[in-house]
Design an enzyme around this catalytic site. Structure first.
Site, PDB file in Angstrom:
ATOM      1  CB  CYS A 140      50.041  79.078  44.585  1.00  0.00           C
ATOM      2  SG  CYS A 140      50.925  79.756  46.006  1.00  0.00           S
TER       3      CYS A 140
ATOM      4  CG  HIS B 195      71.991  74.245  56.281  1.00  0.00           C
ATOM      5  ND1 HIS B 195      72.523  75.438  56.748  1.00  0.00           N
ATOM      6  CD2 HIS B 195      73.023  73.595  55.696  1.00  0.00           C
ATOM      7  CE1 HIS B 195      73.821  75.496  56.460  1.00  0.00           C
ATOM      8  NE2 HIS B 195      74.146  74.397  55.798  1.00  0.00           N
TER       9      HIS B 195
END
Ligand code: RB5
Length: 148
Positions: free
Chosen positions: A67, A100
């Site tokens: 967006c 991670h």
């Protein structure tokens, strides 16, 4: 054989960048599922975040949501259980989001980053695997603590 399968979604502000990324992914051999939007006509980002996240969860594949700022898409996507959406503005963030945090959706702000950086971020995201180990426990904690 497609190199991989990616779900793409954007609102009107993200539409032009989505088209560029879709073309680049096709060139690289990826198969893309584009849930829209398909023009620069004003529309509502939660609608496309919802469509894309449902497909990401159903197919267990990565998604990319774009967006203007990336904020609305990331907020909307993270309402879905099982979605870990990461708004990334650097390659480092994209690598960490995968390595991670086991992010399954990458969010980009088309009004913030240029096309070259956006593509570098996409490549970093799709090219990095989850490291598991101590990170797996933390990702599990997101769900168990986040739902209490
Ligand atoms: C559209 O103007 C803009 O608000 C949207 O693309 C996004 O940036 C929202 O977070």
């Amino acid at each position: 054989m497609a190199q991989g399968y990616v779900v793409l979604g954007a609102d009107h502000a993200g539409y032009p960048l989505k088209e560029r990324i879709s073309a680049a992914l096709h060139e690289q051999g990826y198969e893309c599922e584009d849930v829209g939007t398909h023009s620069t006509e004003s529309c509502d980002y939660p609608e496309f975040a919802s469509r894309a996240c449902r497909r990401v969860l159903e197919r267990e594949v990565p998604g990319i949501l774009i967006c203007g700022s990336g904020l609305g898409m990331s907020m909307s996507a993270n309402r879905f259980s099982g979605i870990r959406a990461a708004l990334c503005g650097t390659e480092y963030a994209a690598k960490m989001a995968r390595g991670h945090n086991d992010a399954n959706v990458l969010c980009l702000g088309a009004r913030i980053i240029g096309e070259d950086l956006a593509w570098a971020i996409v490549e970093a995201f799709l090219g990095t695997g989850f490291q598991g180990g101590r990170h797996a426990k933390r990702v599990e904690l997101m769900d168990s603590l986040g739902s209490s």
